[in-house]
Design a protein around this motif. Structure first.
Motif, short mmCIF file in Angstrom:
data_model
loop_
_atom_site.label_atom_id
_atom_site.label_comp_id
_atom_site.label_asym_id
_atom_site.label_seq_id
_atom_site.Cartn_x
_atom_site.Cartn_y
_atom_site.Cartn_z
N LEU A 44 0.83 -1.20 0.00
CA LEU A 44 0.00 0.00 0.00
C LEU A 44 0.87 1.25 0.00
N LEU A 47 2.21 2.49 -3.22
CA LEU A 47 1.26 3.07 -4.17
C LEU A 47 1.14 4.59 -4.02
N ARG A 107 -10.98 -6.63 19.72
CA ARG A 107 -11.62 -5.61 18.88
C ARG A 107 -10.64 -5.10 17.82
N ALA A 115 -11.05 -6.25 7.19
CA ALA A 115 -10.29 -5.78 6.03
C ALA A 115 -9.78 -6.97 5.21
N LEU A 123 -8.86 -9.40 -4.37
CA LEU A 123 -7.90 -10.26 -5.07
C LEU A 123 -8.61 -11.24 -6.01
N PHE A 163 -9.49 5.29 -3.85
CA PHE A 163 -9.55 4.22 -4.85
C PHE A 163 -9.34 4.75 -6.27
C1 1PX Z 1 -1.79 -7.52 -3.62
C2 1PX Z 1 -2.72 -6.44 -3.32
C3 1PX Z 1 -2.60 -6.08 -1.94
C4 1PX Z 1 -3.33 -4.84 -1.56
C5 1PX Z 1 -2.92 -4.53 -0.18
C6 1PX Z 1 -3.63 -3.44 0.40
C7 1PX Z 1 -3.54 -3.47 1.88
C8 1PX Z 1 -4.62 -2.65 2.43
C9 1PX Z 1 -4.62 -2.57 3.89
C10 1PX Z 1 -5.89 -1.99 4.34
C11 1PX Z 1 -6.04 -2.07 5.82
C12 1PX Z 1 -7.23 -1.33 6.26
C13 1PX Z 1 -7.49 -1.52 7.71
C14 1PX Z 1 -8.73 -0.79 8.08
C15 1PX Z 1 -9.18 -1.08 9.47
C16 1PX Z 1 -10.43 -0.27 9.73
O1 1PX Z 1 -11.49 -0.61 9.22
N1 1PX Z 1 -10.34 0.80 10.54
C17 1PX Z 1 -11.45 1.69 10.77
C18 1PX Z 1 -12.15 1.40 12.07
O2 1PX Z 1 -11.25 1.42 13.12
P1 1PX Z 1 -11.75 1.88 14.58
O3 1PX Z 1 -10.56 1.67 15.47
O4 1PX Z 1 -12.12 3.33 14.46
O5 1PX Z 1 -12.93 1.04 14.94
C19 1PX Z 1 -10.91 3.09 10.74
O6 1PX Z 1 -11.94 4.03 10.94
C20 1PX Z 1 -10.24 3.23 9.42
C21 1PX Z 1 -9.84 4.33 8.86
C22 1PX Z 1 -9.01 4.30 7.63
C23 1PX Z 1 -9.76 4.08 6.34
C24 1PX Z 1 -9.89 2.64 5.96
C25 1PX Z 1 -10.32 2.47 4.53
C26 1PX Z 1 -10.06 1.04 4.17
C27 1PX Z 1 -10.06 0.79 2.71
C28 1PX Z 1 -9.46 -0.58 2.47
C29 1PX Z 1 -9.01 -0.74 1.10
C30 1PX Z 1 -7.58 -0.38 0.91
C31 1PX Z 1 -7.35 -0.02 -0.52
C32 1PX Z 1 -5.99 -0.35 -0.95
C33 1PX Z 1 -5.89 -0.41 -2.41
C34 1PX Z 1 -4.91 -1.41 -2.89
#
Ligand code: 1PX
Length: 215
Positions: A44, A47, A107, A115, A123, A163
């Motif tokens: 990530l 990127l 939690r 995630a 994938l 995205f």
């Molecule tokens: C071979 C391809 C591999 C791609 C790897 C990409 C790794 C992505 C790692 C994403 C990890 C996201 C963890 C999010 C955890 C979460 O939901 N946190 C929320 C809740 O936490 P809380 O402690 O408040 O209960 C928190 O509010 C999160 C905030 C950040 C925004 C999270 C947006 C997640 C989008 C996931 C998609 C990642 C797009 C990567 C594009 C490749």
């Protein structure tokens, strides 16, 4: 340390860490689970900085787990199963509303677990994508089917904007550092069942203990 995430990403390494996650009796080793996420975060980060708010949250969550693993009760944090048992038996989890245990392992891992479902869906779309498929669309679809349901509007909005900044399919495959697109597809075919299994085992464990909605 989790602060250093600058080595080159290689999908194969991540695949290997997810292989190491499962013990013989199908328990999930936290050490390798965390290592798998570190590898993904490395990807990530490569990127670009628009994804910084996402990787920052993931790094935070990993650090919380690593702290549990390193503290005096670290021996209880070897597998997800032992963590759940230990934290529940010792009332270290806020079950219905946030309280005195905002950083429980249970939690915290749940957020990464959700995630992981996104990752699985994304994938799988990448694996079966066509030359003209758009990574941003695949990513958004996977997100809308999974993680977005647990996020407030502003996070969904920010994620949606990020995205749109994803590189196209071919550059995306290149960053994966596996080889030709056909090899990437083959590697994904190998990685996905492992990721699914780790996901499913965790999901069943959490369901069994009624932990899927931890605040
Ligand atoms: C071979 C391809 C591999 C791609 C790897 C990409 C790794 C992505 C790692 C994403 C990890 C996201 C963890 C999010 C955890 C979460 O939901 N946190 C929320 C809740 O936490 P809380 O402690 O408040 O209960 C928190 O509010 C999160 C905030 C950040 C925004 C999270 C947006 C997640 C989008 C996931 C998609 C990642 C797009 C990567 C594009 C490749």
């Amino acid at each position: 340390s989790v602060a250093v995430e600058d080595q080159k990403f290689c999908l194969k390494e991540v695949l290997n860490t997810f292989k190491l996650c499962l013990s013989e009796n199908k328990e999930v080793y936290l050490e390798h689970y965390v290592a798998g996420w570190r590898g993904l975060i490395k990807f990530l980060n490569s990127l670009g900085s628009v994804f910084g708010f996402i990787s920052k949250d993931a790094v935070n969550k990993i650090q919380i787990l690593v702290n549990h693993m390193n503290d005096e009760n670290g021996s209880q944090y070897v597998t997800v199963q032992s963590m759940v048992k230990y934290e529940l038996e010792n009332e270290l989890v806020d079950l219905t509303k946030r309280g005195s245990h905002p950083e429980s392992g249970c939690r915290t891992l749940l957020r990464l677990h959700r995630a992981l479902r996104w990752l699985e869906l994304f994938l799988e779309r990448l694996r079966t994508s066509k030359e003209d498929s758009k990574t941003s669309v695949m990513c958004a679809e996977a997100y809308n089917e999974s993680l977005s349901q647990h996020h407030p509007w502003v996070v969904r909005k920010a994620a949606g904007m990020a995205f749109c900044m994803l590189p196209g399919r071919l550059s995306f495959f290149e960053v994966m550092n596996v080889g030709q697109p056909e090899q990437v597809v083959a590697m994904l075919g190998e990685a996905l069942p492992l990721i699914s299994e780790v996901y499913q085992i965790t999901e069943d464990l959490y369901a069994q203990h009624n932990l899927l909605e931890l605040p």
